[in-house]
Write an enzyme that holds these catalytic residues in place. Structure first.
Site, PDB file in Angstrom:
ATOM      1  N   ARG A   1      -0.733   7.913   1.517  1.00  0.00           N
ATOM      2  CA  ARG A   1      -0.286   8.829   2.448  1.00  0.00           C
ATOM      3  C   ARG A   1      -1.479   9.344   3.590  1.00  0.00           C
ATOM      4  O   ARG A   1      -2.552   9.321   3.245  1.00  0.00           O
ATOM      5  CB  ARG A   1       0.325  10.047   1.797  1.00  0.00           C
TER       6      ARG A   1
ATOM      7  N   LYS B   1      10.904   4.334  10.223  1.00  0.00           N
ATOM      8  CA  LYS B   1      10.878   2.622  10.336  1.00  0.00           C
ATOM      9  C   LYS B   1      11.367   1.909   9.299  1.00  0.00           C
ATOM     10  O   LYS B   1      12.007   1.020   9.197  1.00  0.00           O
ATOM     11  CB  LYS B   1       9.596   2.290  11.403  1.00  0.00           C
TER      12      LYS B   1
ATOM     13  N   ARG C   1       2.711  10.244  15.626  1.00  0.00           N
ATOM     14  CA  ARG C   1       4.023   9.195  15.615  1.00  0.00           C
ATOM     15  C   ARG C   1       5.100   9.702  14.844  1.00  0.00           C
ATOM     16  O   ARG C   1       5.269  10.268  13.930  1.00  0.00           O
ATOM     17  CB  ARG C   1       3.468   7.827  14.887  1.00  0.00           C
TER      18      ARG C   1
ATOM     19  N   CYS D   1       5.965   5.793   8.919  1.00  0.00           N
ATOM     20  CA  CYS D   1       6.442   4.849   7.898  1.00  0.00           C
ATOM     21  C   CYS D   1       7.927   5.253   7.596  1.00  0.00           C
ATOM     22  O   CYS D   1       8.683   4.075   7.946  1.00  0.00           O
ATOM     23  CB  CYS D   1       5.720   5.179   6.439  1.00  0.00           C
TER      24      CYS D   1
ATOM     25  N   GLU E   1       0.858  -1.185   0.071  1.00  0.00           N
ATOM     26  CA  GLU E   1       0.067  -0.118   0.132  1.00  0.00           C
ATOM     27  C   GLU E   1       0.999   1.168  -0.096  1.00  0.00           C
ATOM     28  O   GLU E   1       1.960   1.137   0.658  1.00  0.00           O
ATOM     29  CB  GLU E   1      -0.756   0.068   1.437  1.00  0.00           C
TER      30      GLU E   1
ATOM     31  N   LYS F   1       8.228  -1.761  -2.231  1.00  0.00           N
ATOM     32  CA  LYS F   1       7.463  -0.799  -1.227  1.00  0.00           C
ATOM     33  C   LYS F   1       8.608  -0.192  -0.373  1.00  0.00           C
ATOM     34  O   LYS F   1       8.628   1.056  -0.432  1.00  0.00           O
ATOM     35  CB  LYS F   1       6.497  -1.624  -0.251  1.00  0.00           C
TER      36      LYS F   1
ATOM     37  N   GLY G   1       9.222  12.458   9.372  1.00  0.00           N
ATOM     38  CA  GLY G   1       9.072  11.783  10.548  1.00  0.00           C
ATOM     39  C   GLY G   1       7.664  11.057  10.259  1.00  0.00           C
ATOM     40  O   GLY G   1       7.581  10.288   9.102  1.00  0.00           O
TER      41      GLY G   1
ATOM     42  N   GLY H   1      13.163  21.076   5.482  1.00  0.00           N
ATOM     43  CA  GLY H   1      12.750  21.495   6.851  1.00  0.00           C
ATOM     44  C   GLY H   1      13.388  20.798   7.907  1.00  0.00           C
ATOM     45  O   GLY H   1      14.390  20.683   8.038  1.00  0.00           O
TER      46      GLY H   1
HETATM   47  C1  UDX Z   1       4.543   7.980   3.399  1.00  0.00           C
HETATM   48  C2  UDX Z   1       4.647   7.486   1.769  1.00  0.00           C
HETATM   49  O1  UDX Z   1       4.588   8.879   1.175  1.00  0.00           O
HETATM   50  C3  UDX Z   1       3.457   6.785   1.516  1.00  0.00           C
HETATM   51  O2  UDX Z   1       3.476   6.193   0.170  1.00  0.00           O
HETATM   52  C4  UDX Z   1       3.642   5.339   2.293  1.00  0.00           C
HETATM   53  O3  UDX Z   1       2.422   4.496   2.292  1.00  0.00           O
HETATM   54  C5  UDX Z   1       3.408   5.676   3.880  1.00  0.00           C
HETATM   55  O4  UDX Z   1       4.726   6.516   4.222  1.00  0.00           O
HETATM   56  P1  UDX Z   1       3.314   9.476   5.025  1.00  0.00           P
HETATM   57  O5  UDX Z   1       4.161   9.069   6.190  1.00  0.00           O
HETATM   58  O6  UDX Z   1       1.640   9.382   5.257  1.00  0.00           O
HETATM   59  O7  UDX Z   1       3.428   8.650   3.552  1.00  0.00           O
HETATM   60  O8  UDX Z   1       3.625  10.946   4.645  1.00  0.00           O
HETATM   61  P2  UDX Z   1       4.453  11.730   3.386  1.00  0.00           P
HETATM   62  O9  UDX Z   1       3.615  12.786   2.839  1.00  0.00           O
HETATM   63  O10 UDX Z   1       5.078  10.807   2.513  1.00  0.00           O
HETATM   64  O11 UDX Z   1       5.514  12.456   4.368  1.00  0.00           O
HETATM   65  C6  UDX Z   1       6.443  11.965   5.093  1.00  0.00           C
HETATM   66  C7  UDX Z   1       7.376  12.641   5.967  1.00  0.00           C
HETATM   67  O12 UDX Z   1       8.251  13.273   4.940  1.00  0.00           O
HETATM   68  C8  UDX Z   1       6.663  13.856   6.471  1.00  0.00           C
HETATM   69  O13 UDX Z   1       7.297  14.084   7.850  1.00  0.00           O
HETATM   70  C9  UDX Z   1       6.848  15.199   5.854  1.00  0.00           C
HETATM   71  O14 UDX Z   1       6.710  16.099   6.655  1.00  0.00           O
HETATM   72  C10 UDX Z   1       8.067  14.690   5.449  1.00  0.00           C
HETATM   73  N1  UDX Z   1       8.506  15.413   4.017  1.00  0.00           N
HETATM   74  C11 UDX Z   1       7.756  15.209   2.939  1.00  0.00           C
HETATM   75  C12 UDX Z   1       9.436  16.316   3.958  1.00  0.00           C
HETATM   76  O15 UDX Z   1      10.022  16.840   4.959  1.00  0.00           O
HETATM   77  N2  UDX Z   1       9.584  17.124   2.689  1.00  0.00           N
HETATM   78  C13 UDX Z   1       8.975  16.829   1.620  1.00  0.00           C
HETATM   79  O16 UDX Z   1       9.240  17.220   0.710  1.00  0.00           O
HETATM   80  C14 UDX Z   1       8.174  15.609   1.663  1.00  0.00           C
END
Ligand code: UDX
Length: 430
Positions: free
Chosen positions: A154, A263, A327, A260, A151, A204, A257, A253
């Site tokens: 996001r 870990k 988280r 996903c 999967e 994945k 965090g 930034g």
């Molecule tokens: C992520 C993957 O995108 C998704 O495909 C997978 O199924 C689960 O993990 P998610 O953890 O929901 O999804 O958030 P995502 O939007 O990917 O952001 C992850 C982290 O990266 C966040 O902490 C976000 O702030 C950070 N981030 C993202 C940045 O610091 N800069 C960016 O340009 C993009």
């Protein structure tokens, strides 16, 4: 099709609901009775835009059911999705005990041929593991197949990601098994790739690792920008116009965090180690990420002239916008470091405050950004919620004791904010 989804966390609940919305009969099973009772009353365990309405619609139409009865749900189903948690152990390895529990549950209930699908993010080889567990524990002499269908949704845009994913990956042992999954996803009309099970499992991790590499890369470039006087937002824009690179995931930034990326990257490093490969690149990605918050807090400490007794207003607590998920949220790290330095913390988040209160009890929680700003010696922007871009900055300035902003997500335009009379520090924009 009749489908059983095991686990009503982010992935399970969204996947099950979307499958029901596509016209399937879906039973979502969880062993936590309280969670199932709440879901049956229409109360969502998570904040996710659009989820509550979609659940209600499908429950009302008798296509979506929530239950603690795994046996009954498995017996009825043609396809069983395992969507349980895969938390990290202390050494970074993925803890597969919930996957094992789910596989044993399926083995106990199995009453005929089933396709068992791993949707949880699991290390390469877990398909074999699930197959072994079911084979050893099955109480009925039947065949079954195990598929990997990772999967990619996001948080915050989970429904649209599940309804319109960039691709659907089906790692199946045979073509016939893959075709069954193709049928299930056919109405979505998105690109589908059929692979062997191992490749799907690796796709994945490789995807998440690549995105994390992009983030740590731009954060390292941000540090270079700070040392040279360049502007990382312009650099990212210029780099992103190269169609081979793209603009996405180049926002500098406080680092990544959430539940996903941290870990999953650790898990891939661990898997590589187990296989005899030292994944130095990913270790550096994690190290760069770990440095983001200490660097940010150091700047706050230096520019405010010491933090003891200073009131710092924090805007944004969730790990990213449009979720209440705390988280691995950067706010926890930032706030704990500021508290250790003797600062007083006021904070506001549009949806994550209830969750934050459980982890950050020493914070004064406010009703909005203006209350946070009252008598603050500085504001720190930690999560880039859209509403923070639309604040009345003149009002914010007048409420603050000293109008200083530390923008950890480059939400504001530097020139304009300075012109308004703020002292303004952001990431990679000297
Ligand atoms: C992520 C993957 O995108 C998704 O495909 C997978 O199924 C689960 O993990 P998610 O953890 O929901 O999804 O958030 P995502 O939007 O990917 O952001 C992850 C982290 O990266 C966040 O902490 C976000 O702030 C950070 N981030 C993202 C940045 O610091 N800069 C960016 O340009 C993009």
């Amino acid at each position: 099709m009749n489908i059983c989804v095991i686990g009503t966390g982010y992935v399970g609940l969204v996947t099950g609901t979307v499958f029901a919305d596509l016209g399937n009969d879906v039973t979502c099973v969880d062993k936590i009775k309280g969670k199932i009772d709440s879901l049956n009353k229409g109360i969502m365990p998570i904040y996710e835009p659009g989820l509550e309405e979609m659940v209600k619609r499908n429950v009302d139409d008798n296509r979506l059911f929530f239950s603690t009865d795994l046996k009954d749900a498995v017996e009825k189903a043609e396809i069983v999705f395992i969507c349980v948690g895969t938390p990290p152990k202390d050494n970074g390895e993925t803890d597969l005990s919930f996957v094992e529990g789910a596989a044993k549950g399926v083995a106990n209930a199995i009453n005929g041929y089933k396709i068992i699908v791993n949707k949880s993010t699991v290390p390469v080889g877990t398909g074999d593991f699930v197959r072994d567990v079911v084979e050893k524990n099955k109480t009925h002499n039947t065949s079954f197949d195990v598929v990997s269908n990772p999967e990619f949704l996001r948080e915050g845009s989970a429904i649209s990601d599940a309804l319109s994913p960039d691709r659907i990956i089906i790692g199946a042992p045979t073509k016939q098994v893959a075709v069954k999954l193709l049928e299930l996803y056919a109405t979505i009309g998105r690109p589908m790739l059929i692979t062997d099970v191992y490749s799907a499992e690796i796709i994945k991790y490789a995807s998440n690792a690549f995105l994390a590499i992009k983030i740590s890369f731009i954060n390292a470039i941000a540090d270079i920008c700070e040392l040279t006087g360049a502007n990382v937002s312009d650099v990212a824009k210029g780099v992103g116009y190269d169609s081979r690179i793209g603009h996405a995931f180049l926002n500098a930034g406080l680092g990544f965090g959430g539940s996903c990326f941290p870990k999953d990257i650790q898990s891939l490093v661990h898997t590589a180690e187990r296989l005899g490969y030292d994944f130095k690149l990913l270790k550096d990605v994690l190290d760069i990420n770990k440095e983001r918050v200490p660097h940010f807090v150091e700047i706050i400490k230096y520019k405010t002239g010491g933090l003891k007794g200073k009131v710092i207003g924090v805007l944004g607590l969730s790990f990213k916008p449009d979720t209440d998920d705390m988280r691995d949220a950067k706010s926890v790290e930032v706030i704990n470091m500021l508290l250790n330095e003797g600062a007083v913390i006021k904070a506001y988040d549009p949806v994550a405050m209830e969750n934050a209160k459980k982890i950050l009890p020493a914070v004064k929680y406010c009703a909005n950004a203006y209350e946070v700003s009252e008598d603050a010696d500085a504001l720190a922007i930690i999560t880039e919620w859209r509403e923070f871009k639309l604040l009345n900055m003149e009002r914010i300035k007048n409420l603050m004791r000293r109008p200083v902003i530390f923008d950890g997500r480059n939400v504001y335009d530097a020139e304009r904010t300075k012109k308004m009379g703020f002292e303004y520090y952001s990431i990679g924009r000297a």
